[in-house]
Write an enzyme that holds these catalytic residues in place. Structure first.
Site, PDB file in Angstrom:
ATOM      1  N   GLU A  12       0.822  -1.214   0.000  1.00 44.30           N
ATOM      2  CA  GLU A  12       0.000   0.000   0.000  1.00 44.30           C
ATOM      3  C   GLU A  12       0.861   1.272   0.000  1.00 44.30           C
ATOM      4  O   GLU A  12       0.364   2.339  -0.307  1.00 44.30           O
ATOM      5  CB  GLU A  12      -0.922  -0.001   1.228  1.00 44.30           C
ATOM      6  CG  GLU A  12      -1.966  -1.103   1.174  1.00 44.30           C
ATOM      7  CD  GLU A  12      -2.751  -1.245   2.476  1.00 44.30           C
ATOM      8  OE1 GLU A  12      -3.960  -1.486   2.406  1.00 44.30           O
ATOM      9  OE2 GLU A  12      -2.147  -1.134   3.566  1.00 44.30           O
ATOM     10  N   ASP A 211     -12.059  -5.254  -2.625  1.00 41.47           N
ATOM     11  CA  ASP A 211     -12.955  -6.429  -2.585  1.00 41.47           C
ATOM     12  C   ASP A 211     -14.299  -5.982  -2.040  1.00 41.47           C
ATOM     13  O   ASP A 211     -14.448  -4.842  -1.617  1.00 41.47           O
ATOM     14  CB  ASP A 211     -12.344  -7.532  -1.693  1.00 41.47           C
ATOM     15  CG  ASP A 211     -12.059  -7.021  -0.280  1.00 41.47           C
ATOM     16  OD1 ASP A 211     -10.933  -6.686   0.002  1.00 41.47           O
ATOM     17  OD2 ASP A 211     -12.972  -6.908   0.537  1.00 41.47           O
TER      18      ASP A 211
HETATM   19  N1  ADE Z   1      -9.230  -4.471   3.850  1.00 44.07           N
HETATM   20  C1  ADE Z   1      -9.467  -4.754   2.557  1.00 44.07           C
HETATM   21  N2  ADE Z   1     -10.503  -5.607   2.433  1.00 44.07           N
HETATM   22  C2  ADE Z   1     -10.930  -5.857   3.693  1.00 44.07           C
HETATM   23  C3  ADE Z   1     -11.939  -6.662   4.226  1.00 44.07           C
HETATM   24  N3  ADE Z   1     -12.726  -7.384   3.424  1.00 44.07           N
HETATM   25  N4  ADE Z   1     -12.088  -6.706   5.578  1.00 44.07           N
HETATM   26  C4  ADE Z   1     -11.288  -5.982   6.376  1.00 44.07           C
HETATM   27  N5  ADE Z   1     -10.303  -5.212   5.923  1.00 44.07           N
HETATM   28  C5  ADE Z   1     -10.124  -5.139   4.592  1.00 44.07           C
END
Ligand code: ADE
Length: 243
Positions: A12, A211
């Protein structure tokens, strides 16, 4: 004025770090602090590690030991809001710990003894992140195009944090039902915001959506991190610093 830029994961922060004109590198509590100049600003770049404790420790060290005037966090998050898709940008305006629950002693989500469940981001820095994101999206970022993301959007609002990687449709649906205004879920922002509030210093959080916090999150997250996150966030942060 020194600005601290914090991420949880090397992917990141890597692309921003490559642009840093480094003056000094030091180690504190296991964290490597890279100090130098970035886009005309004095900055400290540091990896916090993952989770609320790691973020809180890092924020407290930065604010107590260094002359840091503002904290910026950049990283990825899972999309929760109905229109928050992979590749979108979320700038957190408020933060809440979704796993904070001292009920029935205190209302659910309230940080005990503070009277609050939500902590605010700094308006001016958040607006700069939004401006930076809008500029980058207007120019069609190459990393997004090669990932197949067509029309990414910028959102502002509630980001929820907890010490859980949310990776099932059931847990995602529960969070959506309980916190309907939550745009994204991650693991650090609310901790950073609480510490910044304690110190009376500004903080802002930029999240690109890796996601949808669903059954595919464990596949989507590493792929986005590998192929998109670093260059995408770098360009937004650089545009925000220039704004
Ligand atoms: N960071 C990126 N995706 C995530 C997720 N699904 N849950 C927690 N932190 C995250």
């Amino acid at each position: 004025m020194t600005l601290a830029i914090v991420s949880a994961l090397p992917d990141e922060l890597a692309a921003l770090q490559a642009r840093l004109d480094v003056d000094h590198v030091s180690t504190l509590a296991g964290r490597r602090l890279h100090r130098g100049r970035l886009a005309g600003h004095d900055v400290i770049l540091v990896l916090s590690g993952i989770g609320k404790v790691a973020a809180a420790t890092t924020a407290a060290l930065l604010l107590d030991r260094f002359d840091v005037q503002a904290l910026l966090f950049t990283g990825v998050a899972g999309g929760l809001g109905p229109g928050v898709a992979v590749g979108d940008v979320v700038v957190g305006r408020q933060f809440l710990q979704h796993d904070m629950d001292a009920s029935p002693l205190f209302p659910r989500w309230e940080v005990p003894m503070t009277g609050r469940s939500r902590f605010d981001a700094d308006g001016a820095w958040s607006a700069r992140l939004v401006t930076g994101a809008a500029a980058v999206l207007a120019a069609e970022h190459p990393a997004l195009a090669s990932f197949g993301i067509a029309a990414p959007r910028v959102h502002q609002g509630l980001v929820v944090s907890g010490d859980r990687f949310v990776s099932s449709a059931a847990e995602c649906a529960r969070l959506q039902a309980e916190l309907p205004d939550a745009l994204a879920v991650e693991m650090e922002g609310a901790a950073l915001a609480q510490v910044a509030h304690d110190f009376g210093r500004p903080c802002a959080v930029l999240r690109t959506i890796s996601d949808r916090a669903d059954d595919a999150a464990h596949v989507d997250f590493p792929r986005f991190l590998r192929e998109v996150a670093a260059e995408y966030a770098r360009d937004i942060v650089l545009a925000a610093l220039a704004a």
